[in-house]
Design an enzyme around this catalytic site. Structure first.
Site, PDB file in Angstrom:
ATOM      1  N   ASP A 126     -13.553  14.973  -3.332  1.00  0.00           N
ATOM      2  CA  ASP A 126     -13.694  16.316  -3.903  1.00  0.00           C
ATOM      3  C   ASP A 126     -14.953  16.287  -4.768  1.00  0.00           C
ATOM      4  O   ASP A 126     -15.695  15.300  -4.750  1.00  0.00           O
ATOM      5  CB  ASP A 126     -12.427  16.664  -4.715  1.00  0.00           C
ATOM      6  CG  ASP A 126     -12.177  18.171  -4.772  1.00  0.00           C
ATOM      7  OD1 ASP A 126     -13.149  18.929  -4.976  1.00  0.00           O
ATOM      8  OD2 ASP A 126     -11.019  18.592  -4.633  1.00  0.00           O
ATOM      9  N   ARG A 168       2.492  -0.415  10.801  1.00  0.00           N
ATOM     10  CA  ARG A 168       3.578  -0.374  11.776  1.00  0.00           C
ATOM     11  C   ARG A 168       3.907  -1.702  12.435  1.00  0.00           C
ATOM     12  O   ARG A 168       5.064  -1.922  12.816  1.00  0.00           O
ATOM     13  CB  ARG A 168       3.265   0.706  12.829  1.00  0.00           C
ATOM     14  CG  ARG A 168       3.369   2.110  12.238  1.00  0.00           C
ATOM     15  CD  ARG A 168       2.655   3.144  13.065  1.00  0.00           C
ATOM     16  NE  ARG A 168       1.209   3.018  12.965  1.00  0.00           N
ATOM     17  CZ  ARG A 168       0.336   3.852  13.533  1.00  0.00           C
ATOM     18  NH1 ARG A 168       0.773   4.855  14.256  1.00  0.00           N
ATOM     19  NH2 ARG A 168      -0.952   3.669  13.384  1.00  0.00           N
ATOM     20  N   LYS A 197       0.846  -1.196   0.000  1.00  0.00           N
ATOM     21  CA  LYS A 197       0.000   0.000   0.000  1.00  0.00           C
ATOM     22  C   LYS A 197       0.881   1.246   0.000  1.00  0.00           C
ATOM     23  O   LYS A 197       1.733   1.419   0.866  1.00  0.00           O
ATOM     24  CB  LYS A 197      -0.915   0.020   1.230  1.00  0.00           C
ATOM     25  CG  LYS A 197      -1.890   1.206   1.193  1.00  0.00           C
ATOM     26  CD  LYS A 197      -2.943   1.103   2.282  1.00  0.00           C
ATOM     27  CE  LYS A 197      -2.498   1.666   3.588  1.00  0.00           C
ATOM     28  NZ  LYS A 197      -2.374   3.137   3.593  1.00  0.00           N
ATOM     29  N   ASP A 206      -3.385   4.253  -2.019  1.00  0.00           N
ATOM     30  CA  ASP A 206      -4.342   4.702  -0.995  1.00  0.00           C
ATOM     31  C   ASP A 206      -4.311   6.222  -0.890  1.00  0.00           C
ATOM     32  O   ASP A 206      -3.695   6.775   0.016  1.00  0.00           O
ATOM     33  CB  ASP A 206      -3.938   4.043   0.333  1.00  0.00           C
ATOM     34  CG  ASP A 206      -4.846   4.426   1.483  1.00  0.00           C
ATOM     35  OD1 ASP A 206      -5.978   4.859   1.237  1.00  0.00           O
ATOM     36  OD2 ASP A 206      -4.395   4.279   2.638  1.00  0.00           O
ATOM     37  N   LYS A 262      -7.292   8.087  -1.081  1.00  0.00           N
ATOM     38  CA  LYS A 262      -8.563   8.492  -0.450  1.00  0.00           C
ATOM     39  C   LYS A 262      -9.105   9.800  -1.030  1.00  0.00           C
ATOM     40  O   LYS A 262      -9.298  10.791  -0.312  1.00  0.00           O
ATOM     41  CB  LYS A 262      -8.383   8.650   1.061  1.00  0.00           C
ATOM     42  CG  LYS A 262      -7.956   7.386   1.803  1.00  0.00           C
ATOM     43  CD  LYS A 262      -8.021   7.586   3.306  1.00  0.00           C
ATOM     44  CE  LYS A 262      -7.569   6.386   4.098  1.00  0.00           C
ATOM     45  NZ  LYS A 262      -6.122   6.145   4.092  1.00  0.00           N
ATOM     46  N   THR A 276     -10.542   4.183  10.662  1.00  0.00           N
ATOM     47  CA  THR A 276     -10.426   3.379  11.887  1.00  0.00           C
ATOM     48  C   THR A 276      -9.816   4.172  13.036  1.00  0.00           C
ATOM     49  O   THR A 276      -9.833   3.722  14.173  1.00  0.00           O
ATOM     50  CB  THR A 276      -9.572   2.115  11.635  1.00  0.00           C
ATOM     51  OG1 THR A 276      -8.410   2.519  10.906  1.00  0.00           O
ATOM     52  CG2 THR A 276     -10.323   1.086  10.852  1.00  0.00           C
TER      53      THR A 276
HETATM   54  O1  C5P Z   1       0.368   1.270  11.096  1.00  0.00           O
HETATM   55  P1  C5P Z   1      -1.052   0.843  10.890  1.00  0.00           P
HETATM   56  O2  C5P Z   1      -1.238  -0.652  10.749  1.00  0.00           O
HETATM   57  O3  C5P Z   1      -2.013   1.464  11.888  1.00  0.00           O
HETATM   58  O4  C5P Z   1      -1.417   1.467   9.460  1.00  0.00           O
HETATM   59  C1  C5P Z   1      -2.722   1.433   8.949  1.00  0.00           C
HETATM   60  C2  C5P Z   1      -2.744   1.935   7.550  1.00  0.00           C
HETATM   61  O5  C5P Z   1      -4.096   1.857   7.082  1.00  0.00           O
HETATM   62  C3  C5P Z   1      -2.328   3.403   7.376  1.00  0.00           C
HETATM   63  O6  C5P Z   1      -1.660   3.476   6.121  1.00  0.00           O
HETATM   64  C4  C5P Z   1      -3.634   4.165   7.301  1.00  0.00           C
HETATM   65  O7  C5P Z   1      -3.550   5.295   6.467  1.00  0.00           O
HETATM   66  C5  C5P Z   1      -4.555   3.133   6.651  1.00  0.00           C
HETATM   67  N1  C5P Z   1      -5.976   3.293   6.917  1.00  0.00           N
HETATM   68  C6  C5P Z   1      -6.509   3.291   8.183  1.00  0.00           C
HETATM   69  N2  C5P Z   1      -7.857   3.441   8.376  1.00  0.00           N
HETATM   70  C7  C5P Z   1      -8.664   3.570   7.326  1.00  0.00           C
HETATM   71  C8  C5P Z   1      -8.135   3.557   6.031  1.00  0.00           C
HETATM   72  C9  C5P Z   1      -6.765   3.405   5.859  1.00  0.00           C
HETATM   73  O8  C5P Z   1      -5.775   3.135   9.152  1.00  0.00           O
HETATM   74  N3  C5P Z   1      -9.977   3.630   7.510  1.00  0.00           N
END
Ligand code: C5P
Length: 234
Positions: free
Chosen positions: A66, A212, A34, A61, A63, A119
């Site tokens: 607009d 992460r 991603k 990604d 998102k 999330t």
């Molecule tokens: O590090 P972590 O596992 O929290 O990363 C989650 C990834 O998912 C990030 O790139 C974040 O931008 C993405 N994301 C998210 N919640 C969403 C959509 C995408 O955390 N609803």
């Protein structure tokens, strides 16, 4: 669609050399990469192509959110990237006309997914934005997922906590991409509505977005491989 390897690793870094080396190291252990805003805004198409050259399908990604005309034209530009991203996304809260404009621009060349609710948002955060406080987050996510499907998109990004309602109410082929994934015992950080990888798969997730917990590990390849093995065991 259930990917053979459902792990999509979020390369959340603005550092092009680090992104390319993570892509190379993780290639045997994940199904998708991603690429997000911080990378794409810093390095554009050239950076994208450097990472995509490692050969894994890319979830771009960005998102988009607009007016329909702007989103449609932006999507047309993204469809000219080489290789074409496997998955692109927009915010469902941009509305039906915006989603339809995006779908027309993508024209089947990539999976087009809509973000329901981030999330990182708690119920209190969502209420503060002005959504009906009488509804819980899963109901908001389901309403946005139904709107997404009615606009002809391929699926949604949703929290693990919103999966059950979406699975019960929408066809199985409707794709669910699920961030907020935390292996047992790992640091929750800024995410609020989370699940373990195997719990999210059991709840019907097609693709797990994991950042992460993999990229922040001392050995990212080992972390990804351990998570994948846990999915097969679970
Ligand atoms: O590090 P972590 O596992 O929290 O990363 C989650 C990834 O998912 C990030 O790139 C974040 O931008 C993405 N994301 C998210 N919640 C969403 C959509 C995408 O955390 N609803």
């Amino acid at each position: 669609m259930t990917a053979k390897n459902p792990i999509c690793v979020a390369l959340d870094t603005p550092d092009i050399a680090r992104a390319a080396s993570l892509a190379r190291a993780l290639k045997p252990h994940v199904g998708y990469l991603k690429v997000g805003m911080e990378f794409f805004y810093a390095h554009g198409a050239k950076g994208y192509e450097t990472v995509a050259a490692e050969g894994l399908p890319i979830f771009l990604d960005l998102k988009l959110h607009d007016i329909p005309n702007t989103v449609g034209q932006a999507m047309q530009a993204l469809m000219r990237l080489t290789p074409c991203p496997a998955i692109v996304n927009i915010h469902a809260s941009g509305g039906a006309d915006m989603m339809k404009a995006a779908a027309e621009a993508v024209d089947g060349r990539a999976r087009l997914i809509a973000v329901t609710l981030l999330t990182s948002l708690s119920k209190a955060d969502i209420d503060a934005v002005g959504f009906d406080p009488a509804l819980d987050t899963a109901s908001h996510a389901l309403r946005l997922a139904k709107l997404t499907q009615s606009c002809g998109l391929d699926g949604v990004v949703c929290s693990p906590h919103d999966l059950a309602g979406i699975r019960q109410n929408l066809p199985r082929g409707f794709l669910t991409i699920v961030p907020g994934i935390r292996p047992e015992g790992s640091n929750v950080q800024d995410q609020k509505r989370i699940a373990t990888p195997s719990a999210a798969i059991a709840a019907g997730a097609d693709i797990l977005v994991i950042g992460r917990a993999i990229t922040g590990a001392d050995d990212p390849a080992q972390a990804a491989s351990t998570i994948r093995a846990g999915l097969h065991a679970g």
